[in-house]
Every structure is written in structure tokens, then in C-alpha cells.
Motif scaffolding. Structure first.
Motif, PDB file in Angstrom:
ATOM      1  N   LYS A 168     -31.252  25.506 -16.386  1.00 14.13           N
ATOM      2  CA  LYS A 168     -31.393  24.126 -15.960  1.00 14.13           C
ATOM      3  C   LYS A 168     -32.723  23.547 -16.438  1.00 14.13           C
ATOM      4  O   LYS A 168     -32.780  22.431 -16.965  1.00 14.13           O
ATOM      5  N   LYS A 211     -23.333  16.080 -22.493  1.00 16.47           N
ATOM      6  CA  LYS A 211     -23.390  15.613 -21.105  1.00 16.47           C
ATOM      7  C   LYS A 211     -22.412  14.457 -20.892  1.00 16.47           C
ATOM      8  O   LYS A 211     -21.658  14.431 -19.913  1.00 16.47           O
ATOM      9  N   LEU A 252     -32.516  22.665 -20.134  1.00 18.39           N
ATOM     10  CA  LEU A 252     -31.750  21.442 -20.444  1.00 18.39           C
ATOM     11  C   LEU A 252     -32.495  20.188 -19.983  1.00 18.39           C
ATOM     12  O   LEU A 252     -32.498  19.173 -20.684  1.00 18.39           O
ATOM     13  N   VAL A 253     -33.127  20.272 -18.829  1.00 17.27           N
ATOM     14  CA  VAL A 253     -33.896  19.119 -18.338  1.00 17.27           C
ATOM     15  C   VAL A 253     -35.013  18.794 -19.324  1.00 17.27           C
ATOM     16  O   VAL A 253     -35.260  17.630 -19.656  1.00 17.27           O
ATOM     17  N   LEU A 268     -27.241  17.465 -26.580  1.00 17.50           N
ATOM     18  CA  LEU A 268     -27.161  17.441 -25.118  1.00 17.50           C
ATOM     19  C   LEU A 268     -26.628  16.099 -24.615  1.00 17.50           C
ATOM     20  O   LEU A 268     -25.829  16.049 -23.679  1.00 17.50           O
ATOM     21  N   THR A 324     -23.867  24.609 -16.760  1.00 18.84           N
ATOM     22  CA  THR A 324     -25.197  24.279 -16.244  1.00 18.84           C
ATOM     23  C   THR A 324     -25.272  22.784 -15.901  1.00 18.84           C
ATOM     24  O   THR A 324     -25.888  22.383 -14.913  1.00 18.84           O
ATOM     25  N   ILE A 325     -24.631  21.968 -16.733  1.00 23.17           N
ATOM     26  CA  ILE A 325     -24.609  20.513 -16.474  1.00 23.17           C
ATOM     27  C   ILE A 325     -23.830  20.226 -15.193  1.00 23.17           C
ATOM     28  O   ILE A 325     -24.272  19.475 -14.330  1.00 23.17           O
ATOM     29  N   LEU A 326     -22.641  20.832 -15.070  1.00 22.40           N
ATOM     30  CA  LEU A 326     -21.818  20.647 -13.862  1.00 22.40           C
ATOM     31  C   LEU A 326     -21.378  22.014 -13.347  1.00 22.40           C
ATOM     32  O   LEU A 326     -20.315  22.520 -13.708  1.00 22.40           O
ATOM     33  N   PRO A 327     -22.179  22.645 -12.502  1.00 19.05           N
ATOM     34  CA  PRO A 327     -21.871  24.005 -12.054  1.00 19.05           C
ATOM     35  C   PRO A 327     -20.799  24.052 -10.964  1.00 19.05           C
ATOM     36  O   PRO A 327     -20.580  23.054 -10.267  1.00 19.05           O
ATOM     37  N   GLY A 371     -16.369  24.180 -11.458  1.00 22.45           N
ATOM     38  CA  GLY A 371     -17.395  23.786 -12.407  1.00 22.45           C
ATOM     39  C   GLY A 371     -16.801  23.527 -13.783  1.00 22.45           C
ATOM     40  O   GLY A 371     -15.597  23.699 -14.014  1.00 22.45           O
ATOM     41  N   ILE A 428     -19.210  14.747 -18.402  1.00 22.25           N
ATOM     42  CA  ILE A 428     -19.037  13.797 -17.291  1.00 22.25           C
ATOM     43  C   ILE A 428     -17.693  13.078 -17.417  1.00 22.25           C
ATOM     44  O   ILE A 428     -16.936  12.944 -16.459  1.00 22.25           O
TER      45      ILE A 428
END
Lengths: 571, 177
Positions: free
Chosen positions: B117, B141, B120-121, B137, B53-56, B63, B145
Motif C-alpha cells: 500500500k 486504479k 502504491l500511495v 497506476l 492492494t487497490i481494493l482488498p 476483493g 474502480i
């Protein structure tokens, strides 16, 4: 002991013994062996062969389990070495972990060590500037410590000698305070560094922003190719060991060179316990070595001994070399052995940003050297409220950045399509500290390490002069930055203890008078002439230059003097 | 066949003896060896969905899940974070599922991509979000990254890293977009 056998003694007898295979020991060994002197080179750590023993040198960042980060368990077990800027997952095998050789900190002191063949020459920062008479004459002019027994003219030819072989890049700047050397082409300043250079030279008399002088082969000469070394490829992964031999290390340069002569015996895993002094002969006859694998004590014999164990360990060996003649350590008639230890003051940084027309430029490739600002305070006369001064490293750089606030597709888009950042400016000071009797190393009377060598007690600290100097660096650089149009100027204290500069020096200082110094102008112990100390321990004062080049020059000079004296039958 | 069964039984027995005190029955372990974290296969699967979800995966680029960035995250948390952070990480990971249940009535894995999404946001931005979820999170995250930008895909395929430049130019003109 099974050492009475004469064949065995013969096998353990050499013309010369060099203790330590780092940057200075490598040079001692090279000079001695090149002229036919059978030399035993002792190293307390393991062997590291050029290229073959650089396990990480060609790894890509994603080939490291932790992408370069040092795992927490290692950091917690070794907090001292973990504070070193160069201690990373890709380089940590070349650094000693705290517990592998403990010492007692009477005051905080981060002692950073590289116990392997090549020592810290594998992991150094490669900056190489000459001293001038303005440095050698400092103590005498300003009335601290004792006068250096040499001047620039004594060492200048030896600077040339080692520079040509090691490969030093640099620009001939014609500065009296930083003599030019035998330079390979220099790495150019970038747009903003060049802008700063112009602004500083326009607005400040006697201040110069110059291209760094560094031990990188920017363009190989035949002497470098003969060593099997090639051109620096701007990887800036130096501390992993360089597969091109692009920067100078004992491993890539002096040790293989010495090996080729057939006169070198390299013995790793050899902790030197002490130097053997023969009361009858009135000279040192050899060294006691502890084999770190077997813990066996073995004696080796030679006519001359070079102590290149690194500044603090050289003090330790001499302090532990006691005899009836020298109850307080070899050559220690003046009782100053271990005292007047000093270092370089890396206590401050000043950063800033640049915005303007030079934003149309960026850098491409990497500069392995950087730029340098020689000392400009108190150069020709005393002019501030503190003694001496500081040099500074300086750089301007532009990287890439991504906005990492979003989650999902936008985040990915941002990471893939990075944006060029603005110009970031940074500098760090390298200040001269004034050696003091109260800054010392000594042996603990009771505690010993696993090789039966007493633990070292370290008591080294900053003083009021250092604090005033730091403030001046902040003030001057903030002002120079502002004059150059930089914005967002920020000063920061590193708050690091001494030692983390990795420029510890002194304790076995040179001087004219045996009553106030340990070594004479040839780096011989005044009281035991066949022992030479040519590493950082010999330093009477520290000036501001990165010290390694001077140790190399001292080593080459003293080795050649020793050879000459041996030939004349004086040693 | 018989021999194999015997060997299997021995292994199970040996494993049973070794693990009985700490193992709660048939809980399946994570697919990578961990020293400090006690992550289950189920938690690993949940982390994979969160990382994704963070990096799809998007048209033509992989992903987080297929790049195993969830495993990288577990590895980094296991080796590079404090015991306190590890505890918050595990608690926060479970919390994400709980938040999904409370918010959407289904587990995180069963939420739509939009719901995931959104969740998480909210955890990232809402100051009232449970502390362990926010810490989890943040760590995840950051590590996803890191794993992405330091991957072969980004560094080598997308040419963001050059190992041997062999050159330096301090006046390189910035390309016009």
C-alpha cells in the motif's frame, strides 16, 4: 434482364412504395395499408423485429464486455458516429459505422444514420413538440427562404392523429408558441426544476419552463395496448429498443400495425438507387432497388411513391433520379434540389449548481422525458440582433459520488457507501438556423458507392446569425440561472459540426411556387405529382422544435391525401 | 494414451511454428485472450496483487482479485486504450516490481500488505515517481474502480443499480443519516 416476364412484373407491382422504414416511412406505410393500399416498404438495412432483435435490451451493465464503453478500434474506424452521445456499447449495433456508407465532407458534417428497419426511430431522443403559426409564419415575417404553403390549421388535426396513436406525454400548458396536444400524463418536474420554473415565470414575461412532451406511454390507452405496447417503466435505456414498447418507434408501433393489415410487404436489404420516371406517362412509375446481399438490380412499380429515406438520403435519391425530362434530379425544375439544407444549432450548454433548502429532496426512479423551455426570443416580433431564436432542454439532477483518492480499504468503503451529490443543473440550446442556398448537398460526379450510387458531397455550415444566437443563449441562461439563485454557472461551446444535432432538414423544400420550391402543400413534387416527400427533406425552415413529430404528421396527412386522390383517379 | 501423445505433439509443433518468431521460449501467457497486450502469466499475477492492494478483500466483501478485476483491467487496456498507453501500462507494471525490489529488496508479491500500500500511495502521490509507473497506476486504479462499481456484487447484491424503476418522484425526501 429477367424482368420482362409479366408475372414477375405483376409480383413487383404495388399500389404504393414507401422508401425508408424510419419514423416517417413507418407512418406512411401504416396509413396506406390501413386503408387497403398494397404497399411495399423498402429499407436499405437489415430487419429489426420488435423485442426479438433488441439483443442488449435486458442486459445488466456488468454483462457488457466493456461495461458500456465502445472499444478504441471501433472508435478509430468510425470517428463520426463515435461522436454521437447515444453511440455506446449497448446501442452501437443500431448505428451505421462511417465506412459502411461514405460521403464527402466539403465542410465538416457529422452525418448520423441508422440503417435498419425502424431507422433512427429506435435511437431517437423522443422529444415531440408541435409547431405553431409563429413557426410556420417565420420565413414570411422575417423575409428569409420562402413562405410555408401550410399553416398550423392544416396540420393540427394530423398532429392529433399521430399523437393519439404514438402516445405522447405532456402537460397542457396553454402556450400560443407551443400548442397543446393529445397528451398522456406528463412526468413531473423535480424540486429544483420546479424552483427554476417558478423563478423564471416570476421574473421573465413570456418565458416558460415546462414538462417535456415526449413519445413515452406514461399511461397506456386502449390504442396502445392494441399495438402490444405497455407503460414506460422509466428504465431510460431507450436506445437499446424497449421490451415494453414504452416509447414510440416504427418497430414497436407503425410497422407491426401495418403488417397486421395484410397489405404490407417489407423488404429490407434494399438500397434505392433511383426513382423511375416515365416520359410518356409524365409520372414516376417505380423505383430501382439494389439488393445489398446479391447486388442485383430489381425494379418495383407503383402508382404512388413516398420518399422517407431520411432528409439527406431523400435528397440523394432524388438527385440520382435523372431522366431526359429531369436531367438534374427528379422534380428539380427550379434547380434548388439539395439546396437550403439546414439543421438545429446545438452549439452551447450552460451548467450550474444549486445549494439551498431544496437539498432536502432528491429524485427517486428516473424521468424519461425531462423539461423544456420553448423559444422566447423574437416570438411575436423581431427584438434581438439575430433572426429567430432557440429552445432549450433543461434538467436538474442529483447523483451519487465517492471520494476515490485513497487506496485500499478506505477506497472500498467509499465506493460502497456512496454520498449523495448536490444538485447539478444543465441545459442545452436548440437553435433555429436560417436555410441558405450555400448550404447544400450534391452528387459527386465520379465517385460511387458499392451499390453504384454516387457519393454525396455535403457543404453545410454555421453562420454569423448562429454565433450571435449562441452568445444570447449564454447570456440569457446565465442571467436566468443567477436570478434563480444557481451558483457556479458555466457556459460551454460544444464545438460540434452540423449534423451531430441529427436534425438535418431541407433540400426538397415545400412552397407555393414551383419556381422556388420542390414540393407543394401536400408534400407532392410540383413537377411529378405521384411522388411525395414527407421526411426532414421537405422542411422549408427549421424552427426550434424537435422535428420528428412534424414528419409523422406530414406523412399521415400526405398518405391520406394520396389515398383520396387515388380513389378519385387523380393519381 | 499413444494417440493422445501424438495429438499433443502435433499441437505443440503447430503452436511452435506459429509462435516461434514472437515467443521467447517457455514464457507462460496470460489466462485471457489479448489482441494487443503481450502479458505473461507472471505479469498477470503481479497485476492481481496490485489490484487487490487497490481494493482488498475485507470482512464479508470480495476483493479485486477474487472479482477478477485485474483481468477486467487487462481487457479494457487491451481494447480501449491507445498503443502508447498500452506500452506505458506494461512498462509501468514491470516498474512496480522494480520499485519494490529497490525499496524493500523483494518483489511486490513478497511485500507485506502495508509495504504494498505504501508503495502504491507513493507512486500515486509522489511527483518524482517514474512516469510509466504513475500512468500504469492511474489506468489500473480507474479500471479497477470501474469494474468494481459496475460489478454484479455492487450493482445487484448491494442494490446500487435498479434496471426497471417503473416510477419517478422528483420530491423524494433525503433520508436522515
Amino acid at each position: 434482364m429477367p424482368q420482362l416476364n409479366t408475372d414477375s412484373i405483376k409480383e413487383r407491382t404495388f399500389d404504393a412504395i414507401v422508401i425508408g422504414s424510419g419514423i416517417s416511412g413507418g407512418w406512411s406505410a401504416k396509413e396506406l395499408t390501413e386503408q387497403g393500399i398494397k404497399t411495399l416498404l423498402l429499407e436499405r438495412g437489415r430487419d429489426v423485429k420488435h423485442i426479438k432483435d433488441y439483443p442488449t435490451t435486458n442486459k445488466l451493465p456488468y454483462e457488457f464486455e466493456h461495461r458500456g464503453e465502445v472499444p478504441l478500434e471501433i472508435r478509430e474506424k468510425a470517428p463520426i458516429v463515435s461522436r454521437c452521445y447515444a453511440f455506446r456499447e449497448d446501442t452501437m449495433h443500431f448505428f451505421l459505422k462511417d465506412k459502411e456508407h461514405e460521403y464527402i465532407q466539403e465542410k465538416p458534417f457529422d452525418w448520423i444514420r441508422g440503417y435498419q428497419v425502424g431507422g433512427k426511430s429506435l435511437i431517437w431522443a423522443r422529444q415531440t413538440q408541435r409547431w405553431s403559426d409563429l413557426d410556420f409564419e417565420g420565413p414570411k415575417r422575417d423575409g428569409f427562404v420562402v413562405d410555408w404553403p401550410i399553416r398550423y390549421a392544416d396540420i393540427a388535426p394530423w398532429y392529433s392523429h399521430v399523437e393519439k396513436f404514438a402516445g405522447i406525454c405532456g402537460n397542457k400548458d396553454g402556450l400560443k408558441e407551443l400548442p397543446d396536444g393529445e397528451f398522456l400524463p406528463s412526468y413531473p418536474l423535480n424540486a429544483v426544476e420546479d424552483h427554476f420554473r417558478q423563478q423564471v415565470s416570476k421574473k421573465y414575461k413570456g418565458r416558460y419552463v415546462i414538462r417535456a412532451r415526449a413519445a413515452h406511454i406514461s399511461k397506456p390507452e386502449p390504442i396502445h395496448l392494441e399495438q402490444g405496447r405497455g407503460q414506460c417503466q422509466n428504465r431510460t435505456l431507450c436506445q437499446r429498443g424497449c421490451p415494453f414498447g414504452g416509447y414510440f418507434s416504427s418497430n414497436a408501433s407503425t410497422i407491426p400495425w401495418a403488417m397486421k393489415t395484410g397489405n404490407l410487404t417489407l423488404r429490407p436489404f434494399s438500397v434505392v438507387h433511383s426513382i423511375i420516371y416515365d416520359e410518356q406517362k409524365g409520372r414516376a412509375t417505380g423505383v430501382r432497388v439494389i439488393d445489398t446481399n446479391t447486388k442485383e438490380e430489381i425494379e418495383y412499380f407503383a402508382k404512388v411513391i413516398f420518399v422517407n429515406a431520411s432528409a439527406i438520403n431523400t435528397n440523394l435519391i432524388l438527385l440520382n433520379s435523372t431522366s431526359r425530362r429531369f436531367p438534374n434530379g427528379l422534380g428539380n425544375d427550379c434547380s434548388l434540389l439539395g439546396k437550403y439544407v439546414a439543421f438545429h444549432h446545438y452549439g452551447g450548454r450552460v451548467s450550474a449548481k444549486y445549494e439551498g433548502e431544496l437539498d432536502k429532496f432528491r429524485t427517486d426512479g428516473r424521468n424519461p422525458a425531462g423539461c423544456y423551455i420553448p423559444r422566447f426570443r423574437n416570438v411575436y416580433k423581431q427584438e434581438t440582433n439575430f433572426l429567430r431564436g432557440y429552445a432549450a432542454g433543461f434538467s436538474a439532477s442529483r447523483g451519487f459520488y465517492s471520494d476515490t483518492a485513497p487506496i485500499g480499504e478506505q477506497l472500498k468503503e467509499n465506493l460502497i457507501n456512496r454520498k449523495l451529490s448536490g444538485w447539478n443543473i444543465g441545459s442545452h440550446m436548440m437553435g433555429e438556423t436560417i436555410p441558405k442556398k450555400s448550404n447544400y448537398v450534391k452528387l459527386d460526379p465520379d465517385k460511387k458507392d458499392e451499390w453504384g450510387v454516387p457519393l454525396l458531397r455535403v457543404n453545410v455550415d454555421f453562420d454569423d446569425n448562429d454565433e450571435k444566437m449562441l452568445q444570447d443563449y449564454f447570456d440569457q441562461f446565465s442571467e436566468m440561472y443567477a436570478e434563480a439563485g444557481f451558483t457556479d454557472i458555466k457556459t460551454s461551446r460544444t464545438n460540434n459540426p452540423p449534423g451531430l444535432d441529427i436534425h438535418e432538414m431541407g433540400g426538397v423544400r415545400m412552397g407555393h411556387d414551383p419556381k422556388t420550391s420542390l414540393l407543394n402543400k401536400w408534400n407532392q413534387l410540383h413537377a411529378c405529382k405521384n411522388v411525395f416527400v414527407t421526411d426532414g427533406a421537405c422542411m422549408t425552415s427549421t424552427s426550434t422544435q424537435n422535428p420528428s413529430l412534424t414528419y409523422m404528421a406530414f406523412s399521415a396527412r400526405s398518405a391520406n391525401y394520396a389515398i383520396d386522390q387515388m380513389k378519385k383517379g387523380n393519381l | 494414451m499413444q494417440r493422445r501423445t501424438v495429438i499433443k505433439n502435433i499441437v505443440i509443433m503447430a503452436g511452435g511454428i506459429a509462435l516461434l518468431p514472437s515467443c521467447s521460449g517457455d514464457r507462460k501467457k496470460a489466462s485471457i485472450l489479448l489482441k494487443n497486450l503481450n502479458t505473461s502469466a507472471e505479469q498477470e499475477a503481479l497485476l492481481a496483487e496490485i489490484a487487490e492492494t487497490i481494493l482488498p478483500e475485507t470482512g464479508g466483501s470480495p476483493g479485486a482479485k477474487s472479482m477478477n478485476l485485474h483481468l477486467f483491467t487487462m481487457k479494457m487496456v487491451d481494447d480501449c486504450h491507445t498503443a502508447e498507453e498500452q506500452k506505458l501500462f506494461t512498462k509501468g507494471l514491470n516498474k512496480i516490481d522494480q520499485i519494490a525490489e529497490d525499496k524493500y529488496g523483494v518483489s511486490f508479491a513478497k511485500c507485506t500488505p502495508e509495504q504494498r500500500k505504501e508503495l502504491l500511495v507513493q507512486v500515486a502521490e509522489d511527483k518524482s515517481a517514474p512516469k510509466e509507473a504513475a500512468t500504469f497506476l492511474k489506468i489500473t486504479k480507474q479500471r479497477v474502480i470501474q469494474g468494481f462499481t459496475n460489478s454484479k456484487y455492487v450493482m445487484t447484491d448491494l442494490k446500487q443499480y435498479e434496471m426497471v424503476p417503473g416510477r419517478y418522484n422528483g420530491y423524494f425526501p433525503v433520508e436522515k443519516n
